[in-house]
Every structure is written in C-alpha cells, then in structure tokens.
Design a protein around this motif. Structure first.
Motif, short mmCIF file in Angstrom:
data_model
loop_
_atom_site.label_atom_id
_atom_site.label_comp_id
_atom_site.label_asym_id
_atom_site.label_seq_id
_atom_site.Cartn_x
_atom_site.Cartn_y
_atom_site.Cartn_z
N TYR A 137 2.63 5.83 -11.87
CA TYR A 137 2.62 7.29 -11.84
C TYR A 137 3.67 7.91 -10.93
CZ TYR A 137 -1.73 6.60 -14.30
OH TYR A 137 -2.68 6.22 -15.21
N LYS A 138 4.37 7.13 -10.13
CA LYS A 138 5.44 7.62 -9.25
C LYS A 138 5.04 8.86 -8.45
CE LYS A 138 8.31 4.63 -11.06
NZ LYS A 138 8.26 3.31 -10.53
N PHE A 139 4.09 8.69 -7.55
CA PHE A 139 3.63 9.79 -6.71
C PHE A 139 4.77 10.32 -5.85
CE2 PHE A 139 -0.30 7.11 -7.07
CZ PHE A 139 -0.94 7.94 -7.97
N ALA A 140 4.74 11.62 -5.57
CA ALA A 140 5.83 12.27 -4.84
C ALA A 140 6.06 11.63 -3.46
CB ALA A 140 5.55 13.76 -4.69
N ASN A 141 5.02 11.48 -2.68
CA ASN A 141 5.14 10.89 -1.33
C ASN A 141 4.68 9.44 -1.32
OD1 ASN A 141 6.16 13.20 -0.07
ND2 ASN A 141 4.11 14.08 0.07
N GLY A 142 4.70 8.79 -2.46
CA GLY A 142 4.19 7.43 -2.60
C GLY A 142 4.78 6.44 -1.61
N PRO A 143 6.11 6.35 -1.49
CA PRO A 143 6.67 5.36 -0.56
C PRO A 143 6.26 5.59 0.89
CG PRO A 143 8.34 6.08 -2.10
CD PRO A 143 7.14 6.96 -2.32
N LYS A 144 6.19 6.85 1.31
CA LYS A 144 5.78 7.14 2.69
C LYS A 144 4.33 6.75 2.93
CE LYS A 144 8.99 10.93 3.37
NZ LYS A 144 9.16 12.35 3.60
N ILE A 145 3.48 7.01 1.95
CA ILE A 145 2.07 6.64 2.08
C ILE A 145 1.91 5.13 2.09
CG2 ILE A 145 -0.18 6.74 0.91
CD1 ILE A 145 0.63 9.59 -0.01
N ILE A 146 2.65 4.45 1.24
CA ILE A 146 2.58 2.98 1.19
C ILE A 146 3.01 2.38 2.52
CG2 ILE A 146 3.63 0.92 0.14
CD1 ILE A 146 3.59 2.51 -2.53
N ILE A 147 4.10 2.87 3.08
CA ILE A 147 4.57 2.37 4.38
C ILE A 147 3.54 2.65 5.47
CG2 ILE A 147 6.30 2.69 6.19
CD1 ILE A 147 8.35 3.06 3.90
N SER A 148 2.94 3.84 5.45
CA SER A 148 1.93 4.19 6.45
C SER A 148 0.72 3.27 6.36
CB SER A 148 1.48 5.64 6.26
OG SER A 148 2.56 6.51 6.41
N VAL A 149 0.26 2.99 5.15
CA VAL A 149 -0.90 2.12 4.99
C VAL A 149 -0.52 0.68 5.34
CG1 VAL A 149 -2.66 1.29 3.39
CG2 VAL A 149 -1.93 3.67 3.28
N GLN A 150 0.71 0.27 5.06
CA GLN A 150 1.15 -1.07 5.48
C GLN A 150 1.10 -1.21 7.00
OE1 GLN A 150 5.06 -1.40 3.77
NE2 GLN A 150 4.31 -2.52 1.99
N ILE A 151 1.53 -0.18 7.69
CA ILE A 151 1.48 -0.20 9.16
C ILE A 151 0.04 -0.30 9.64
CG2 ILE A 151 1.91 1.20 11.23
CD1 ILE A 151 4.48 2.20 9.78
#
Length: 108
Positions: free
Chosen positions: A73-87
C-alpha cells in the motif's frame, strides 16, 4: 477460526522447538532465546507470559505486519514508521538481554 489455527500451530511448534546453539554449545542464552516459547504463549492467548518470556515479540510482529502492508500500500510515512519500530524492537531486545545478564538468568 483463526484462533483455533493459532492454537494448533502453537501446539505443533511446542513439539518441534529448535534448540538454541548458544545454549547447546556455550551454555549461555542468546538475545533471541525465549522467542519460540513467547510465540507459543501468544498463540495460546497468554499475552502476559508471552511478554515476560520475550518482550520484543509483540513489537516485532507489528513491525513485520506493517512492513508487509507497506510493501503493498506504500504508506506516506511508512519508512519513518518502520525505522521507528525497528529501533523499538532492537532497544527492547538489548534492554531485555542486559536485564537477563544482570539477574544471572542467561547462564545455564
């Protein structure tokens, strides 16, 4: 229906658990030890036990689910959210492992 499949999968996983090579050969737990038992507890609906065994499992499942959804679905802030949850996941693993070292539950 999904709950029944999860319970059955948890039963199968319990019968076919993999032994940690760190525990087998070095007699210490690795940072991932407890994840299988935590997943089994989560499949049985025991959220408290799951969190106590491996606190990073729930955020890890959220991370995997969100990442898969983001691929489609290519969420707008997807990469930032993924990085935050990875942290969050990595921090949880490290803090939990340090806690186990301090309380001497790492050594077998």
């Amino acid at each position: 229906m999904l709950f029944v499949h999860c319970i059955l999968w948890g039963d199968w996983l319990e019968k076919h658990m993999l032994q940690c090579p760190f525990v087998k050969y070095l007699h210490i737990e690795c940072p991932g030890c407890g994840m299988q038992r935590s997943l089994i507890a989560l499949c049985r609906g025991d959220i408290a036990s799951s969190f106590a065994l491996y606190p990073a499992l729930t955020p890890l499942i959220v991370l995997l689910a969100y990442t898969i959804l983001h691929l489609f679905y290519k969420f707008a802030n997807g990469p930032k959210i993924i990085i935050s949850v990875q942290i969050i996941v990595v921090s949880t693993v490290v803090v939990h492992y340090i806690y186990k070292i301090i309380h001497h539950t790492v050594f077998h």
